[in-house]
Design an enzyme around this catalytic site. Structure first.
Site, PDB file in Angstrom:
ATOM      1  N   SER A 384       0.801  -1.208   0.000  1.00  0.00           N
ATOM      2  CA  SER A 384       0.000   0.000   0.000  1.00  0.00           C
ATOM      3  C   SER A 384       0.844   1.272   0.000  1.00  0.00           C
ATOM      4  CB  SER A 384      -0.960  -0.047   1.187  1.00  0.00           C
ATOM      5  OG  SER A 384      -1.905   0.963   1.105  1.00  0.00           O
ATOM      6  N   LYS A 409      -0.575  -4.266  -3.297  1.00  0.00           N
ATOM      7  CA  LYS A 409      -1.847  -3.648  -2.909  1.00  0.00           C
ATOM      8  C   LYS A 409      -1.874  -2.245  -3.486  1.00  0.00           C
ATOM      9  CE  LYS A 409      -5.551  -2.519  -0.449  1.00  0.00           C
ATOM     10  NZ  LYS A 409      -5.627  -1.079  -0.454  1.00  0.00           N
TER      11      LYS A 409
END
Length: 470
Positions: A384, A409
């Protein structure tokens, strides 16, 4: 309803821009749809530069007053002043009681307006419309059944990141308060093409609320510094400071005044995620500054800057940024940290949303804090916001990646609070690297599986800078 921009992997640990909870009927109508759209524009359209506020499961506070606040004179009667549709505060109107059916329909509207199908399963709008008819014809007897219905509805999307949050789960996000005084800021377009930074979320009984800050207030100055032209993230950074110290913020209540200067005591919830040390290399002739970043919370950028400056002053000629097992956090914190290493004008990340207006090319806007080579340590739990930083440094030839392929992600979630204090996490966009690589599901391949020699690092970065980008 409030909306918080998030990005993370398997458990919810990050958030961002809020939207006010609307004073709307218990069943959503056209105005409620307007709120959801307005909130999303703030999330993706503002370069992701908003802070996070989280409240207790209780309802948000809309009005408060403080005897210590010093009001200024309101604008003269001859000056025409119109409140924005989304910023009118109903002082006497009680907040409506949320019905079970209304909460489920509110969740449906949020998904309908903002969900981005990322290809895991085809999302058909006509099928989603049928679910709304099911809601309208249902009699939902209890709050737990309403929550179960939302869970089933979200599960049908086939997106593992779009999910329901109980009121308790939602309230635990308080450690991501960007300001440290319990407010959530958002950039709002002004009538003259300017941008205002407004309070669009308050922590109930938090420091700002107790001192007299109100929902919808415009921030004019922080400790005497005019904030005109600054982003919400920059204003949040000005507000931040040591725990239990005071900050003076000048606010304008609504569009029509009055103006007040309010002293607020900071009460930080977040803990520092930064660990650093100086290590000798090459038989003690040179030093490397080691920086471990555990997560991207409200203190990440500020504490990392302090650590980098100290290590630089101590003579660090290389830096190691350890992002192993860092699963993410605040998207904006990741973006701002990446900017610390990039030249002005270099791309940090591209964001892509459901609507073309949400497509962003986010670039660094200042000179880099350091110019020394950076080694970024990554593994399969680097995800992320960590992948934003890693790819930004790699693609702009500021750092080499060492370790294992990252998690992959590359999606952006927003967390919307429902009227009963619960929430829904919804995938609203994704990001791609400066070299136009889709992170989601792919991850980022490191340059080296094991730690290379220092000369190899310098040579690789030098060669990288001569290659065509993209």
């Amino acid at each position: 309803m409030r909306v918080l921009l998030v990005s993370n992997t398997t458990t919810l640990s990050l958030s961002s821009p809020p939207s006010p909870k609307p004073l709307a009927p218990s069943r959503l109508g056209p105005n409620s749809i307007h709120w959801a759209k307005k909130a999303l524009i703030g999330a993706l359209g503002g370069a992701l530069s908003l802070g996070l506020l989280v409240s207790s499961p209780a309802s948000l506070a809309f009005e408060s007053s403080s005897p210590s606040s010093i009001p200024a004179q309101p604008p003269p009667p001859s000056e025409y002043c119109k409140e924005d549709e989304g910023d009118v505060i109903a002082e006497s109107a009680p907040e409506p009681v949320a019905t079970n059916e209304g909460i489920v329909e509110e969740a449906w509207e949020i998904v309908n307006d903002s969900f981005l199908d990322t290809g895991r399963r085809s999302w058909l709008p006509e099928n989603w419309q049928m679910k709304k008819e099911d809601i309208r014809t249902s009699s939902i007897k209890s709050r737990s059944k309403a929550h179960d219905m939302i869970k089933r509805m979200l599960a049908s999307l086939g997106d593992p990141y779009t999910r329901f949050l109980s009121p308790d789960e939602f309230s635990k996000m308080a450690r991501y308060d960007m300001s440290g005084i319990g407010i959530n800021l958002r950039e709002v377009p002004g009538d003259n093409g300017d941008v205002k930074v407004k309070v669009l979320g308050l922590l109930l009984d938090g420091p700002a609320h107790a001192a007299g800050v109100r929902q919808g207030d415009e921030i004019l100055a922080v400790n005497g510094v005019d904030v005109k032209g600054k982003s919400a993230f920059e204003v949040s950074s000005l507000i931040q400071g040591p725990n239990e110290t005071y900050v003076t913020i000048k606010v304008k209540h609504g569009n029509c005044g009055p103006i007040q200067s309010i002293d607020v005591q900071r009460q930080l919830v977040a803990r520092t995620p930064v660990f650093y040390r100086l290590e000798p290399i090459e038989n003690g002739t040179r030093s490397v500054g080691y920086l471990r970043l555990k997560e991207f919370n409200a203190l990440a950028r500020k504490d990392l800057v302090i650590a980098m400056k100290r290590l630089q002053d101590m003579g660090a000629s290389f830096f190691i940024l350890d992002l192993r097992d860092n699963r993410g956090g605040l998207v904006q914190a990741g973006i701002e940290i990446a900017k610390l290493f990039l030249n002005e004008g270099e791309t940090v990340i591209y964001t892509v949303g459901k609507d073309p207006q949400y497509q962003q090319n986010i670039v660094a806007d200042t000179a880099p804090l350091i110019k020394a080579p950076v080694i970024v340590l990554v593994n399969n739990n680097t995800a992320s916001a960590s992948e934003i930083v890693a790819s930004a440094l790699h693609d702009n030839c500021k750092g080499v990646l060492v370790g294992d392929r990252t998690f992959g992600k590359g999606l952006i979630q927003s967390v919307f609070e429902l009227q009963d204090g619960s929430g829904v996490v919804v995938t609203v966009g994704k990001y791609v690297t400066p070299n136009h690589k889709d992170i989601n599901g792919n991850g980022i391949e490191p340059d080296y599986p094991n730690f290379p020699g220092w000369g190899d690092i310098t040579q690789r970065l030098s060669q990288c800078s001569t290659l065509p980008r993209g």
